[in-house]
Write a protein that holds these residues in place. Sequence first.
Motif, PDB file in Angstrom:
ATOM      1  N   PRO A 196       0.835  -1.217   0.000  1.00 13.44           N
ATOM      2  CA  PRO A 196       0.000   0.000   0.000  1.00 13.44           C
ATOM      3  C   PRO A 196       0.867   1.263   0.000  1.00 13.44           C
ATOM      4  N   PRO A 197       0.502   2.242  -0.834  1.00 12.28           N
ATOM      5  CA  PRO A 197       1.246   3.504  -0.883  1.00 12.28           C
ATOM      6  C   PRO A 197       0.953   4.379   0.328  1.00 12.28           C
ATOM      7  N   HIS A 198      -0.176   4.136   0.960  1.00 11.80           N
ATOM      8  CA  HIS A 198      -0.564   4.848   2.181  1.00 11.80           C
ATOM      9  C   HIS A 198      -1.632   3.988   2.841  1.00 11.80           C
ATOM     10  N   GLN A 199      -2.080   4.402   4.023  1.00  9.57           N
ATOM     11  CA  GLN A 199      -3.076   3.577   4.711  1.00  9.57           C
ATOM     12  C   GLN A 199      -4.491   4.081   4.434  1.00  9.57           C
ATOM     13  N   PHE A 200      -5.411   3.160   4.472  1.00  9.14           N
ATOM     14  CA  PHE A 200      -6.798   3.454   4.109  1.00  9.14           C
ATOM     15  C   PHE A 200      -7.694   3.456   5.350  1.00  9.14           C
ATOM     16  N   ASP A 201      -8.792   4.213   5.243  1.00 11.84           N
ATOM     17  CA  ASP A 201      -9.767   4.281   6.347  1.00 11.84           C
ATOM     18  C   ASP A 201     -10.945   3.350   6.116  1.00 11.84           C
ATOM     19  N   MET A 202     -11.086   2.919   4.877  1.00 11.62           N
ATOM     20  CA  MET A 202     -12.192   2.025   4.525  1.00 11.62           C
ATOM     21  C   MET A 202     -11.694   1.042   3.487  1.00 11.62           C
ATOM     22  N   TRP A 203     -11.920  -0.236   3.764  1.00 15.54           N
ATOM     23  CA  TRP A 203     -11.504  -1.322   2.854  1.00 15.54           C
ATOM     24  C   TRP A 203     -12.775  -2.041   2.432  1.00 15.54           C
ATOM     25  N   HIS A 204     -13.024  -2.099   1.136  1.00 18.99           N
ATOM     26  CA  HIS A 204     -14.218  -2.790   0.636  1.00 18.99           C
ATOM     27  C   HIS A 204     -13.778  -3.914  -0.295  1.00 18.99           C
ATOM     28  N   ASP A 205     -14.317  -5.091  -0.068  1.00 21.21           N
ATOM     29  CA  ASP A 205     -13.994  -6.249  -0.917  1.00 21.21           C
ATOM     30  C   ASP A 205     -15.275  -7.035  -1.136  1.00 21.21           C
ATOM     31  N   ARG A 206     -15.803  -6.959  -2.346  1.00 21.21           N
ATOM     32  CA  ARG A 206     -16.961  -7.815  -2.669  1.00 21.21           C
ATOM     33  C   ARG A 206     -16.462  -8.890  -3.633  1.00 21.21           C
ATOM     34  N   SER A 265      -2.402  -2.265   5.658  1.00 24.57           N
ATOM     35  CA  SER A 265      -2.906  -1.285   4.690  1.00 24.57           C
ATOM     36  C   SER A 265      -3.919  -0.327   5.280  1.00 24.57           C
ATOM     37  N   ILE A 266      -4.333  -0.547   6.541  1.00 22.16           N
ATOM     38  CA  ILE A 266      -5.421   0.281   7.070  1.00 22.16           C
ATOM     39  C   ILE A 266      -5.004   0.996   8.357  1.00 22.16           C
ATOM     40  N   ASN A 267      -5.662   2.119   8.574  1.00 22.70           N
ATOM     41  CA  ASN A 267      -5.460   2.895   9.794  1.00 22.70           C
ATOM     42  C   ASN A 267      -6.209   2.260  10.956  1.00 22.70           C
ATOM     43  N   ASP A 268      -5.772   2.612  12.155  1.00 22.17           N
ATOM     44  CA  ASP A 268      -6.524   2.214  13.343  1.00 22.17           C
ATOM     45  C   ASP A 268      -7.957   2.757  13.208  1.00 22.17           C
ATOM     46  N   GLN A 269      -8.924   1.992  13.604  1.00 19.98           N
ATOM     47  CA  GLN A 269     -10.354   2.351  13.540  1.00 19.98           C
ATOM     48  C   GLN A 269     -10.897   2.373  12.104  1.00 19.98           C
ATOM     49  N   ALA A 270     -10.144   1.778  11.190  1.00 18.05           N
ATOM     50  CA  ALA A 270     -10.647   1.686   9.809  1.00 18.05           C
ATOM     51  C   ALA A 270     -11.844   0.736   9.760  1.00 18.05           C
ATOM     52  N   HIS A 271     -12.710   0.983   8.798  1.00 17.32           N
ATOM     53  CA  HIS A 271     -13.849   0.090   8.562  1.00 17.32           C
ATOM     54  C   HIS A 271     -13.493  -0.897   7.458  1.00 17.32           C
ATOM     55  N   LEU A 318     -16.775  -7.309  14.725  1.00 22.32           N
ATOM     56  CA  LEU A 318     -17.881  -7.349  13.765  1.00 22.32           C
ATOM     57  C   LEU A 318     -18.970  -6.373  14.208  1.00 22.32           C
ATOM     58  N   LEU A 319     -19.321  -5.429  13.336  1.00 26.72           N
ATOM     59  CA  LEU A 319     -20.371  -4.470  13.667  1.00 26.72           C
ATOM     60  C   LEU A 319     -21.720  -4.909  13.111  1.00 26.72           C
ATOM     61  N   GLU A 320     -21.660  -5.541  11.949  1.00 26.29           N
ATOM     62  CA  GLU A 320     -22.927  -5.883  11.274  1.00 26.29           C
ATOM     63  C   GLU A 320     -22.685  -6.992  10.254  1.00 26.29           C
ATOM     64  N   CYS A 369     -16.753  -4.769   9.670  1.00 22.79           N
ATOM     65  CA  CYS A 369     -15.943  -4.817  10.900  1.00 22.79           C
ATOM     66  C   CYS A 369     -15.213  -3.503  11.099  1.00 22.79           C
ATOM     67  N   ILE A 370     -14.742  -3.312  12.327  1.00 20.49           N
ATOM     68  CA  ILE A 370     -13.871  -2.174  12.621  1.00 20.49           C
ATOM     69  C   ILE A 370     -12.559  -2.732  13.156  1.00 20.49           C
ATOM     70  N   PHE A 371     -11.471  -2.023  12.814  1.00 20.67           N
ATOM     71  CA  PHE A 371     -10.117  -2.491  13.160  1.00 20.67           C
ATOM     72  C   PHE A 371      -9.614  -1.731  14.380  1.00 20.67           C
TER      73      PHE A 371
END
Length: 212
Positions: free
Chosen positions: A106-116, A138-144, A181-183, A204-206
Amino acid sequence: MKTTEERKQHWEKMYQTRSPNEVSWYQTHPEASLKLIEKACPNKSLALIDVGGGASVLIDHLIHVGFTHLSVLDISAQALQYAKDRLQDKSPQVQWYVADILTFKPPHQFDMWHDRAVFHFLTTADERHQYVEILKNSINDQAHVIIATFGIGGPEKCSDLAIKQHDKTTIMEELGNKFTLLETFDEYHLTPKNIQQKFSYFHCIFNRGALL
Ligand SMILES: C[S@@+](CC[C@H](N)C(=O)[O-])C[C@H]1O[C@@H](n2cnc3c(N)ncnc32)[C@H](O)[C@@H]1O
């Protein structure tokens, strides 16, 4: 375990021989993903990545509702080219990555990761472990994190490839205890040939600091 080259060959061929709106996973309006993303990310300047986004129109909708820091990753250059051609002058608003998620840097960290419909192609424990390590890097703390896979009792194959179905127990076992897991819910997707497919969504939240 397949190599990156083998995976890439499969997906490039798939997108070179099928148009984006005839593939089984095609959606005109990715409603479940959009609802989850908009609820989790009221701040539209957060960094969001659609992993294995392919030629999905999710990115068009996210631009339309005002997200400004968008990335799409896919192993197939052809899939991303379809999306770029469709978006025309909006295409430069998106960072495009042609990469295997299992080797992504990852070039930077993400706040939201979506994978369908990518995680379910990982049929070995090693691949799933590799994915989760890259996700955590690849994700920030508290990323979704939103992952949608075929659900239990759903299809056993996608794009002629074996898949692994998930429910909340298996997905949380794979992600580990830094994720909460949130939902979760199921969605019955209708393919362009009118075949119903059961998808399960996990939001989920990280929490990087969670104790082991
Ligand atoms: C079933 S399609 C889903 C596409 C999109 N997410 C959607 O919901 O319409 C799976 C996508 O993941 C991509 N893909 C498969 N394995 C991948 C990997 N290891 N790394 C990155 N992309 C991958 C494929 O090229 C394809 O576009």
